[in-house]
Write an enzyme that holds these catalytic residues in place. Structure first.
Site, PDB file in Angstrom:
ATOM      1  N   SER A   1       0.830  -1.190   0.000  1.00 52.20           N
ATOM      2  CA  SER A   1       0.000   0.000   0.000  1.00 52.20           C
ATOM      3  C   SER A   1       0.879   1.260   0.000  1.00 52.20           C
ATOM      4  O   SER A   1       1.822   1.315  -0.788  1.00 52.20           O
ATOM      5  CB  SER A   1      -0.893  -0.079   1.233  1.00 52.20           C
ATOM      6  OG  SER A   1      -2.026   0.664   1.086  1.00 52.20           O
TER       7      SER A   1
ATOM      8  N   ASP B   1      -8.565  -5.447  -6.102  1.00 50.23           N
ATOM      9  CA  ASP B   1      -8.212  -4.300  -5.263  1.00 50.23           C
ATOM     10  C   ASP B   1      -8.399  -2.992  -6.019  1.00 50.23           C
ATOM     11  O   ASP B   1      -7.754  -2.771  -7.046  1.00 50.23           O
ATOM     12  CB  ASP B   1      -6.741  -4.446  -4.842  1.00 50.23           C
ATOM     13  CG  ASP B   1      -6.272  -3.285  -3.986  1.00 50.23           C
ATOM     14  OD1 ASP B   1      -7.126  -2.561  -3.433  1.00 50.23           O
ATOM     15  OD2 ASP B   1      -5.031  -3.116  -3.853  1.00 50.23           O
TER      16      ASP B   1
ATOM     17  N   HIS C   1      -6.530  -6.291  -1.566  1.00 46.34           N
ATOM     18  CA  HIS C   1      -5.403  -5.408  -1.232  1.00 46.34           C
ATOM     19  C   HIS C   1      -4.242  -6.198  -0.613  1.00 46.34           C
ATOM     20  O   HIS C   1      -4.387  -6.817   0.423  1.00 46.34           O
ATOM     21  CB  HIS C   1      -5.906  -4.347  -0.254  1.00 46.34           C
ATOM     22  CG  HIS C   1      -5.085  -3.084  -0.211  1.00 46.34           C
ATOM     23  ND1 HIS C   1      -4.570  -2.478  -1.339  1.00 46.34           N
ATOM     24  CD2 HIS C   1      -4.714  -2.307   0.827  1.00 46.34           C
ATOM     25  CE1 HIS C   1      -3.905  -1.386  -0.979  1.00 46.34           C
ATOM     26  NE2 HIS C   1      -3.982  -1.255   0.323  1.00 46.34           N
TER      27      HIS C   1
END
Ligand SMILES: *[C@@H]1O[C@H](CO)[C@@H](O)[C@H](O)[C@H]1NC(C)=O
Ligand SMILES: *[C@@H]1O[C@H](CO)[C@@H](O)[C@H](O)[C@H]1NC(C)=O
Ligand SMILES: *[C@@H]1O[C@H](CO)[C@@H](O)[C@H](O)[C@H]1NC(C)=O
Ligand SMILES: *[C@@H]1O[C@H](CO)[C@@H](O)[C@H](O)[C@H]1NC(C)=O
Ligand SMILES: *[C@@H]1O[C@H](CO)[C@@H](O)[C@H](O)[C@H]1NC(C)=O
Length: 496
Positions: free
Chosen positions: A177, A430, A455
């Protein structure tokens, strides 16, 4: 459609962060909570250290230091010279990322690697001005990704100098991320410090002018569309139904009761917040649509969107009330899977343990990530990207205005082919893959797609329910790690 000023006003007045412009990035780039632990997961055991880090790496007036926290696990490290896997910490408590990046713990043994998890400044315990770090924008001035990368570089140089056996250890950056964006940028900016980087679910192109602003919500919508009949179309229809039903006092009351809200909806502002909260709920589900039961603050069933969509499978002939009854059952999959929630609180965000305020500051300065919806290619109410409104909101909140172009200038935007040894992994489910690198750029700037992955599924512990695509992704990632380590060993050792 509400005007931008109104949106901004609501956001500022309530400091309620479901505001559309911020929602997505705020959409917690972060979350990687543990799956239900199984006996095969290697135990997590680390030592905690603190390093005196310069508050300002780029100017010479501010000469103060702060204690940056980092965690070290060296039980499986083959010294001298064994590799170091270095987690470039995100916007949150580093122990949380450490505990939930099972992939690193699982590969440490086979690579003979030491694991280091470095906390990002201004989060967790790494506060440059202690508890006052957020008290005014003068203190926040040193919260930038460039400073964070410099922290990582200085820390690694120190570790190599002081840890016996680490002097010639190749270092590989790992992150997911925002942490994945940092790991990619770290390799780009400090190729002398790290031999390669794994950037998992890292939306390094979610910046102005790089990808269409609507792609993020398109992917959210596709996840719902493929998880059950009529699922996306009923959610698309729900906004109008909410508007209709909430237009009377008795309708507001009915809606509040149907959703078991902790505080009843009283006016249009409340309905606005309610809609933003629902929108955030669907986005969160898309990010954590994992193939097994997992705990994303709220515990969720396996393939949670399929479970949500079971409540939204009716055809479009139903009444608004029936539609909203289904919608409330769907929302409760997210908020009441364990059956232990007494009421739903629309002012509660799912990421309270994360450094939300810090992330908003970053979004309001360097990390400008345009998002928009059109209600046609996505299932949300139309909302343009409005940089001016966003900027005004930031100015009201922090007294600063974002620099829309800076991330592109400082990190190269789409023009990164001259770099090397970076893996960009992306989950097809995602929404952040919209801003990710989803094609191979060169032989050593590679993209690994995980079609059934949400994710950064690849960074989580392996699980019996993992789809083959994520198993293959992890294998390929380790293969690249080995190749980078081999390359590093072939080179003459750099002098420190
Ligand atoms: C991470 O795990 C350690 C050791 O098990 C524990 O002490 C710590 O509280 C955990 N951190 C979080 C945020 O869960
Ligand atoms: C709008 O709501 C009213 C009552 O709240 C209901 O009678 C009407 O059928 C609704 N409109 C639609 C299109 O469902
Ligand atoms: C959550 O589920 C439990 C058990 O099914 C139920 O008793 C409770 O009313 C639910 N809470 C909400 C807010 O719907
Ligand atoms: C709802 O959440 C907010 C923010 O966390 C909190 O201040 C409030 O007390 C909560 N309300 C209820 C009824 O739980
Ligand atoms: C990039 O190249 C690698 C190695 O050849 C391959 O495994 C991978 O599937 C490619 N990625 C994409 C998105 O085509």
């Amino acid at each position: 459609m509400r005007g931008p000023n109104r949106t901004a006003a609501v956001c500022i007045l309530t400091l309620w962060f479901g505001c559309l412009h911020v929602i997505a990035l705020k959409s917690k780039l972060f979350t990687r909570h543990g799956g239900l632990p199984s006996s095969t997961e290697p135990p997590i055991s680390y030592e905690t250290f603190y390093f005196d880090q310069k508050i300002d790496h780029f100017g010479f007036l501010e000469d103060g230091t702060f204690k940056q926290r980092y965690l070290v696990a060296s039980k499986l490290w083959q010294q001298p010279g064994g590799p170091i896997l270095f987690y470039t910490g995100n916007e949150g408590d580093i122990t949380w990322f450490c505990n939930n990046t099972g992939f690193m713990w699982e590969v440490a043994g086979e690579l003979g690697a030491m694991l280091v998890f470095a906390e990002h400044r201004y989060y967790g315990e790494s506060l440059p001005f202690g508890q006052d770090s957020y008290s005014d924008s003068k203190h926040l001035n040193f919260l930038t990704s460039e400073q964070a990368l410099a922290d990582f570089a200085v820390l690694i140089q120190y570790l190599k100098k002081t840890l016996s056996g680490a002097q010639h250890s190749p270092v590989i950056a790992v992150g997911g991320s925002y942490g994945g964006m940092l790991s990619a940028w770290f390799r780009m900016k400090y190729p002398n410090v790290v031999v390669g980087a794994l950037a998992a679910s890292a939306p390094i192109w979610q910046f102005p002018g790089m990808v269409p602003c609507g792609d993020f919500y398109k992917i959210v919508t596709q996840d719902f569309a493929k998880s059950g009949p009529n699922c996306d179309s009923n959610i698309r229809e729900s906004w109008r139904a909410i508007g209709n039903v909430s237009s009377t006092a008795s309708g507001l009351q009915w809606l509040s009761e149907e959703f078991s809200l902790c505080a009843p909806l009283k006016n249009k502002n409340d309905v606005f917040s309610f809609k933003a909260w629902l929108q955030e709920t669907w986005v969160n589900l898309a990010m954590v649509d994992y193939p097994y039961e997992a705990n994303f603050l709220q515990p969720l069933p396996r393939w949670p969107i399929q479970v949500v969509c079971k409540h939204l499978a009716f055809d479009s002939a139903v009444s608004d009330h029936q539609l909203l009854q289904g919608l409330s059952q769907a929302a409760k999959v997210y908020y009441n899977f364990t059956g232990s929630s007494a009421c739903l609180n629309i002012s509660q965000t799912a990421t309270s343990s994360l450094g939300e305020l810090g992330w908003f500051y970053q979004a309001c300065t360097e990390m400008v990530m345009p998002m928009c919806t059109d209600g046609v290619q996505d299932m949300f109410e139309p909302e343009d990207w409005n940089f001016q409104a966003f900027s005004d909101e930031c100015n009201a909140m922090f007294g600063v205005r974002p620099r829309a172009d800076w991330a592109g200038i400082v990190y190269g935007g789409k023009d990164i082919a001259s770099h090397s040894n970076i893996i960009f992994s992306n989950g097809g489910l995602d929404p952040w893959s919209a801003g990710g690198v989803t094609h191979n750029i060169t032989d050593s700037l590679v993209s690994i797609m995980i079609p059934d992955g949400a994710h950064h599924l690849d960074l989580r512990y392996s699980n019996d329910f993992d789809p083959p695509s994520v198993r293959q992704a992890r294998e390929l990632e380790v293969k690249y790690f080995r190749e980078w380590i081999r390359q590093a060993k072939r080179k003459p050792h750099p002098r420190l």
